[in-house]
Design a protein around this motif. Sequence first.
Motif, PDB file in Angstrom:
ATOM      1  N   UNK A  47       0.819  -1.225   0.000  1.00 35.05           N
ATOM      2  CA  UNK A  47       0.000   0.000   0.000  1.00 35.05           C
ATOM      3  C   UNK A  47       0.852   1.274   0.000  1.00 35.05           C
ATOM      4  N   UNK A  74       0.210   1.880  -9.289  1.00 32.36           N
ATOM      5  CA  UNK A  74      -0.384   3.202  -9.070  1.00 32.36           C
ATOM      6  C   UNK A  74      -0.148   4.143 -10.247  1.00 32.36           C
ATOM      7  N   UNK A  86       0.979   7.272  -3.452  1.00 31.32           N
ATOM      8  CA  UNK A  86       0.262   6.273  -2.647  1.00 31.32           C
ATOM      9  C   UNK A  86      -0.845   6.924  -1.821  1.00 31.32           C
ATOM     10  N   UNK A  87      -0.606   8.136  -1.364  1.00 31.97           N
ATOM     11  CA  UNK A  87      -1.637   8.834  -0.589  1.00 31.97           C
ATOM     12  C   UNK A  87      -2.870   9.091  -1.453  1.00 31.97           C
ATOM     13  N   UNK A  89      -3.837   7.238  -3.954  1.00 27.31           N
ATOM     14  CA  UNK A  89      -4.508   5.939  -4.134  1.00 27.31           C
ATOM     15  C   UNK A  89      -5.253   5.550  -2.852  1.00 27.31           C
ATOM     16  N   UNK A  90      -4.622   5.810  -1.727  1.00 18.43           N
ATOM     17  CA  UNK A  90      -5.268   5.519  -0.435  1.00 18.43           C
ATOM     18  C   UNK A  90      -6.591   6.263  -0.334  1.00 18.43           C
ATOM     19  N   UNK A  91      -6.602   7.503  -0.774  1.00 17.63           N
ATOM     20  CA  UNK A  91      -7.827   8.313  -0.701  1.00 17.63           C
ATOM     21  C   UNK A  91      -8.927   7.758  -1.602  1.00 17.63           C
ATOM     22  N   UNK A  92      -8.522   7.079  -2.664  1.00 24.04           N
ATOM     23  CA  UNK A  92      -9.505   6.517  -3.601  1.00 24.04           C
ATOM     24  C   UNK A  92      -9.940   5.114  -3.211  1.00 24.04           C
ATOM     25  N   UNK A  93      -9.417   4.604  -2.105  1.00 21.06           N
ATOM     26  CA  UNK A  93      -9.800   3.257  -1.685  1.00 21.06           C
ATOM     27  C   UNK A  93      -9.052   2.166  -2.438  1.00 21.06           C
ATOM     28  N   UNK A  94      -7.868   2.485  -2.915  1.00 22.20           N
ATOM     29  CA  UNK A  94      -7.050   1.487  -3.603  1.00 22.20           C
ATOM     30  C   UNK A  94      -7.312   1.468  -5.093  1.00 22.20           C
ATOM     31  N   UNK A  95      -6.490   0.670  -5.799  1.00 26.32           N
ATOM     32  CA  UNK A  95      -6.701   0.538  -7.249  1.00 26.32           C
ATOM     33  C   UNK A  95      -7.777  -0.514  -7.486  1.00 26.32           C
ATOM     34  N   UNK A 128      -1.122  -5.003   0.858  1.00 32.27           N
ATOM     35  CA  UNK A 128      -2.124  -5.085  -0.221  1.00 32.27           C
ATOM     36  C   UNK A 128      -1.593  -5.911  -1.388  1.00 32.27           C
ATOM     37  N   UNK A 162     -16.488  -3.203  -2.270  1.00 35.41           N
ATOM     38  CA  UNK A 162     -16.707  -1.905  -2.910  1.00 35.41           C
ATOM     39  C   UNK A 162     -16.686  -2.113  -4.431  1.00 35.41           C
ATOM     40  N   UNK A 165     -13.322  -3.163  -5.265  1.00 37.87           N
ATOM     41  CA  UNK A 165     -12.950  -4.482  -4.732  1.00 37.87           C
ATOM     42  C   UNK A 165     -14.240  -5.261  -4.495  1.00 37.87           C
TER      43      UNK A 165
END
Lengths: 252, 87
Positions: A47, A74, A86-87, A89-95, A128, A162, A165
């Motif tokens: 992550x 990413x 990465x931040x 991507x973290x805000x978007x709930x991952x790829x 992750x 989600x 995911x």
Amino acid sequence: MYTTDQYEGMLAETVAMRGANGDRVLAYCARPLGAGPFPGMVLIHHMPGWDEWYREATRKFAHHGYVAISPNLYERSGHGAPEDVAAAVRADGGVPDDQAVVDLEAAMHYLRALPYVNGKIGVFGTCSGGRHAVLVASRVAGFDAVVDCWGGGVVMPADQLTPRRPVAPIDYTAGLDCPVLGLFGAEDHSPTTDEVALHEEALKEHGKEYEFHMYEDAGHGFFYYHRPNYRQAQAVDGWEKIWTFLGRNLAA
Amino acid sequence: MCTMIVQKVPLEGFGKGAGGWFDMDQANVSWDHPFHAPEEHALNIDFVNDAYGPGARVAVELSVEGARQLVETIQSVLGEAEERGLI
């Protein structure tokens, strides 16, 4: 085993491949010099991003005789310092899982096309990336071994699914067609020991080959020497288990 | 994204990032792995403006106690300003 009188050379560089939707995806590739043939490894970053630790890990696999490639999952979130990307991507709930699976499949095919790869390809991921390793090997044919290091979210309650995911990786277990090595910390919060037990149960139920190791006095990310969760003895043992497992499953 | 506990809130303000001051338009609040705080999880707030790319980010990684105190303090300061007719 390396000896002091042995020649060793390595080539490590950024390469590019086509991932999901035909997008260009950068990847870091490291390989021993020589004709090989060498087994291949796809490394899936954690992550915190496509960062220095993953470049070091990619070279570590090359040092141990693997052609290793670590794609930047990413890529679509822009470029900058790994933490900043990465931040985002973290805000978007991952790829999205579907995108990651295609990117990783592309990395596997990239390795298979190389003339110095022996035709055996494994996949390794932490955090992750461990989850992604289980996911891609369960959904895509062509992997010969999986190393899942503390992959959280393999087991997912329905309320945690989600659009990005939508299916828990454990629900793809029937499709897994290669051995799995799992390394986990008993003090980890994701995955918990209960979640690891559920994953193990599913592997048993479907008759899959696996070996799981649950380390005491270790939590999440116990390989990361730059983080307080680092556990020296457990990490050394874990790496040894990885080399033994891969040596057994990826030899030509 | 290991925990998937994240919320975005639009806001207006300015932040000083690695490249100097920029106008930010969003805060991303998560309970997830921090990059620097020596913990498995932290309350992370990234003040960003996506239009300027991922580098336009002011980041904080807070302990639970620190985060709760910050929320209370912001409310307290805004309340006092309101009482004095400054807002």
